[in-house]
Design a protein around this motif. Structure first.
Motif: not given
Length: 286
Positions: A211-221
């Motif tokens: 439960g400690y990891a965090s994740f985020d993402y953004e568009d890369a085409g």
């Protein structure tokens, strides 16, 4: 305007006799995850349509397109910003409007560069976007396929680095960067295929990291990929709702897993039911 939803956020309004240039800088939200939505009972179609119209007025980032299925009847294909967005929307539909719906598995939009002149004339353009896996064009009509990619950022305690790196490699991710942001925490950047993270990646990441990891993402085409359409056959008949687009390397594993789940889910009958996964004309699994 005949309907309220024709007024989009970011539109520039002006007097009909005094035209102006549209204000720059606004970009509409881009749907990243698509799913089909159908009423459990077709008699509820009108009520569900009204409920969807009301909810999309409050959430303009949801795209709505009419769709129909031989098995599920009339419905819609909806586009969401992510898997969590889809779950929240579905929950609001049930709680606020008491709607019972069937939601198909989430998919992502792929692109295909067509090579056949006949198919190009049919679609009216050389590059097409495929939202519904059932409409995925055959390989001999296509120069190459493109799949959406995202740049994912994972922040985790360094105790879990090995397990998380293995998870990312299994999801066809390419590592771009890894830095320590303090004595115990690491920030890793990976280039992910979007279809590898839309279903259960976040849950697996949380499980591996306690439960400690965090994740985020953004568009890369979009990037070229070796994709195939996997059809599911029940007693030799194709089930359009179970059609999926998968990477060629994972076709066997994905087909086997889906066939095993169907074997456990289909109620027992007095006759044999053949559950098969097919890629093109090749039946891969029984």
């Amino acid at each position: 305007m005949k309907e309220v939803n024709e007024a989009q956020i970011g539109d520039t309004l002006f007097h009909h006799k005094h035209s102006v240039e549209a204000l720059p800088g606004f970009k509409p939200a881009k749907a990243m995850v698509f799913a089909g939505m159908y009423p459990v009972d077709q008699s509820d179609y009108t009520a569900l349509r009204n409920a969807l119209e009301k909810l999309t007025l409050n959430d303009s980032s949801v795209t709505l397109q009419r769709d129909s299925s031989p098995a599920l009847g009339a419905g819609w294909r909806l586009g969401f910003l992510g898997l969590l967005h889809m779950e929240v929307f579905n929950q609001r539909l049930e709680q606020e409007h008491n709607a019972s719906v069937i939601v198909t598995a989430p998919t992502v939009p792929y692109k295909a560069i067509l090579s056949s002149e006949k198919i190009i004339k049919e679609y009216g353009q050389k590059e097409i976007t495929i939202v519904n896996p059932a409409h995925f064009p055959e390989k001999h009509h296509v120069t190459h396929y493109l799949e959406p990619m995202v740049m994912g950022t994972i922040i985790t305690p360094d105790d879990h680095i090995g397990k998380i790196m293995t998870l990312c490699q299994n999801r066809r991710a390419v590592q771009k960067n890894m830095v320590y942001i303090d004595d115990h925490r690491v920030m890793m950047k990976y280039l992910f295929p979007l279809n590898e993270i839309v279903v259960d990646f976040y849950d697996r990441l949380k499980s591996l990291s306690s439960g400690y990891a965090s994740f985020d993402y953004e568009d890369a085409g979009y990037h070229p990929a070796d994709l195939v359409k996997m059809d599911i056959l029940l007693n030799g008949k194709q089930v359009e709702e179970l059609t999926a687009v998968v990477h060629k390397e994972k076709a066997y594993v994905s087909g086997k897993a889906l066939c095993e789940r169907l074997r456990d889910s289909i109620p027992r009958q007095l006759f044999e039911i053949a559950v098969q996964a097919a890629i093109g004309s090749n039946i891969k699994l029984f």
